[in-house]
Scaffold this active site. Structure first.
Site, mmCIF file in Angstrom:
data_model
loop_
_atom_site.group_PDB
_atom_site.id
_atom_site.type_symbol
_atom_site.label_atom_id
_atom_site.label_comp_id
_atom_site.label_asym_id
_atom_site.label_seq_id
_atom_site.Cartn_x
_atom_site.Cartn_y
_atom_site.Cartn_z
ATOM 1 N N ASP A 1 2.165 2.077 3.386
ATOM 2 C CA ASP A 1 3.096 1.137 3.988
ATOM 3 C C ASP A 1 4.635 1.377 3.862
ATOM 4 O O ASP A 1 5.259 1.388 4.635
ATOM 5 C CB ASP A 1 3.114 -0.176 3.516
ATOM 6 C CG ASP A 1 1.808 -0.765 3.199
ATOM 7 O OD1 ASP A 1 0.849 -0.533 4.326
ATOM 8 O OD2 ASP A 1 1.550 -1.733 2.369
ATOM 9 N N HIS B 1 0.758 -1.345 -0.125
ATOM 10 C CA HIS B 1 0.065 -0.029 0.047
ATOM 11 C C HIS B 1 0.956 1.126 -0.002
ATOM 12 O O HIS B 1 2.101 1.106 0.736
ATOM 13 C CB HIS B 1 -0.849 0.120 1.264
ATOM 14 C CG HIS B 1 -1.809 -0.995 1.552
ATOM 15 N ND1 HIS B 1 -1.319 -2.314 2.118
ATOM 16 C CD2 HIS B 1 -3.135 -1.142 1.272
ATOM 17 C CE1 HIS B 1 -2.565 -2.965 2.411
ATOM 18 N NE2 HIS B 1 -3.523 -2.008 1.948
HETATM 19 C C1 XLS Z 1 -7.360 -6.907 4.373
HETATM 20 C C2 XLS Z 1 -6.839 -6.980 3.035
HETATM 21 C C3 XLS Z 1 -5.735 -6.231 2.745
HETATM 22 C C4 XLS Z 1 -5.710 -6.189 1.125
HETATM 23 C C5 XLS Z 1 -4.947 -4.913 0.513
HETATM 24 O O1 XLS Z 1 -8.245 -7.687 4.961
HETATM 25 O O2 XLS Z 1 -6.649 -8.487 2.820
HETATM 26 O O3 XLS Z 1 -4.483 -6.421 3.244
HETATM 27 O O4 XLS Z 1 -5.179 -7.359 0.775
HETATM 28 O O5 XLS Z 1 -5.527 -3.796 0.961
#
Ligand code: XLS
Ligand code: NI
Ligand code: NI
Length: 436
Positions: free
Chosen positions: A103, A100
């Site tokens: 991140d 993200h």
């Molecule tokens: C959350 C999601 C997230 C997505 C990416 O539950 O799995 O991690 O994979 O935004």
């Protein structure tokens, strides 16, 4: 200075190895049905859990020891962390990663400051990609942590939040494109509702569709040809997420003319939260030609939330890889470990153990699925169950040679049918166990 000085490149040592820092089943170069395991599985490490997860939970703060991270929100710390991440990807032998925007780089005091931070870290990511050969499976934007998204982003009651989210996704797409990302993912975040009394559901869904169309249009404008994904999840953080499961996503995409532009990124723990198996979700997506990628993890049988544990269950990985092979293999997608080490597994080395276990479990799943397909026994048994559709009446119905009236006439003449073809579920399960 190396962050993992005691770890060298994880070798393949075979099933008898007792070395905890070796693969027992994942041999990247081994060819299974025409492709190397590396190319079948396309393993990817997620930045958020593995490099930003602290182990915090609602009952206590983080526990993770990450000596390379000074805990600050500085760009320097983020750049340094990026180099550590690539040391990890390389030593593990993971060909891909995913992130993200927030991140990888700290959020600034304004959008332009956040964008500049992201650019400064993306520069390091690009250098590291070039140096190591590790590639970006997909990028995404965090449209759920900042309080401005308390009501969601694309589905917020506040049009300003929609606008901010659009600006953020625009930038995240540009960075993903710059880094050669093979995809871009939309997971719902807070796109859902907590209470229907205060919610205009239809309007919110229309806004979500508009938002996704803007992304599709912008991709064309900048020449981003990566695959868009939508990631189903039924709940958490909202009571009801609009992209609740594969079928709901497909219906949404179809209703708003988005099906040509998005595939599904399916996650095991989300499937089980929705009351489905991952196998079910993969079949639903695959049958619609929309099986894109998977977020590989698992829930806990006894816990009802999204624990995002590393997958070690061989039946699960077998089912996943059976579906992947059945629908032609990954193209842009991969096995993305959207999984986190437990709060009690606080040492850096646990990150290696967790990923090695997941990769070995998927390698076994791949080989078992390939053996099942090569042998053909299961497929033959399924075909036998449907034998009545291969000739006579069944074939004529499939060919469109019947209607209600002709079928009624047939059955009035016959009076009753005789049962045939036992379900043989127990036999099927026994046969599966011969491969696992
Ligand atoms: C959350 C999601 C997230 C997505 C990416 O539950 O799995 O991690 O994979 O935004
Ligand atoms: Ni996910
Ligand atoms: Ni999850």
């Amino acid at each position: 200075m190396a962050a993992f000085p005691d770890v060298s490149k994880i070798p393949f040592e075979g099933p008898d190895s007792r070395n905890p820092l070796a693969f027992r089943y994942y041999d990247a170069n081994e060819v299974v049905v025409g492709k190397t395991m590396r190319d079948h599985l396309r393993f990817s490490v997620v930045y958020w859990h593995t490099f930003r997860g602290t182990g915090a939970d609602p009952f206590g703060p983080g526990t993770m020891q990450r000596p390379w991270d000074d805990g600050s929100e500085s760009v320097e710390n983020a750049q340094n962390r990026a180099r550590v991440a690539f040391e990890f990807f390389e030593k593990l032998g993971a060909p891909y990663y995913a992130f993200h925007d927030r991140d990888v780089a700290p959020e600034g005091r304004s959008l332009s400051e956040s964008n500049a931070n992201l650019d400064a870290v993306a520069k390091v990511l690009k250098e590291e990609q070039q140096r190591s050969g590790v590639k970006l499976l997909w990028g995404t934007a965090n449209l759920f942590s900042n309080p401005r998204y308390m009501h969601g982003a694309a589905t917020s009651c506040n049009a300003d939040a929609f606008a901010y989210g659009a600006a953020q996704v625009k930038k995240a797409m540009e960075v993903t494109h710059e880094l050669g990302g093979e995809g871009y993912t939309f997971w719902g975040g807070r796109e859902g509702y907590q209470c229907l009394w205060n919610t205009d559901m239809q309007r919110e869904q229309e806004h979500l569709a508009k938002f996704l169309h803007m992304a599709v249009d912008y991709a064309k404008e900048i020449g981003f040809t990566g695959q868009f994904y939508i990631e189903p999840k039924p709940k958490e953080p909202t009571k009801h997420q609009y992209d609740s499961d594969a079928a709901a996503c497909l219906n949404f995409l179809r209703q708003y003319d988005l099906l040509p532009h998005l595939k599904l990124n399916l996650e095991t723990n989300h499937a089980t939260l929705a009351g489905h198996t991952m196998h079910h979700e993969m079949e639903v997506a695959g049958a619609a030609g929309a099986l894109g990628s998977i977020d590989a993890n698992t829930g806990d049988l006894l816990l009802g939330w999204d624990t995002d544990q590393f997958p070690t269950d061989i039946y699960l990985t077998t089912q996943c890889m059976l579906a992947v092979l059945k629908y032609g293999g990954f193209t842009t997608g991969g096995v993305n470990f959207d999984a986190k080490v437990r709060r009690e597994s606080f040492e850096p080395i646990d990150l290696f153990y967790a990923h090695i276990g997941g990769m070995d479990a998927f390698a076994r799943g791949l080989k078992i699925a390939a053996a099942m397909i090569a042998d053909g026994r299961l497929a033959g048994m399924v075909q036998d169950r449907y034998a009545s559709w291969d000739e006579g009446l069944g074939a004529a119905i499939e060919a469109g040679q019947h209607d209600f009236k002709s079928l009624e006439k047939l059955m009035l003449d016959r009076g009753e049918i005789t049962p045939n073809a036992s379900g043989r579920q127990e036999l099927f399960e026994n046969v599966v166990n011969q491969y696992v």
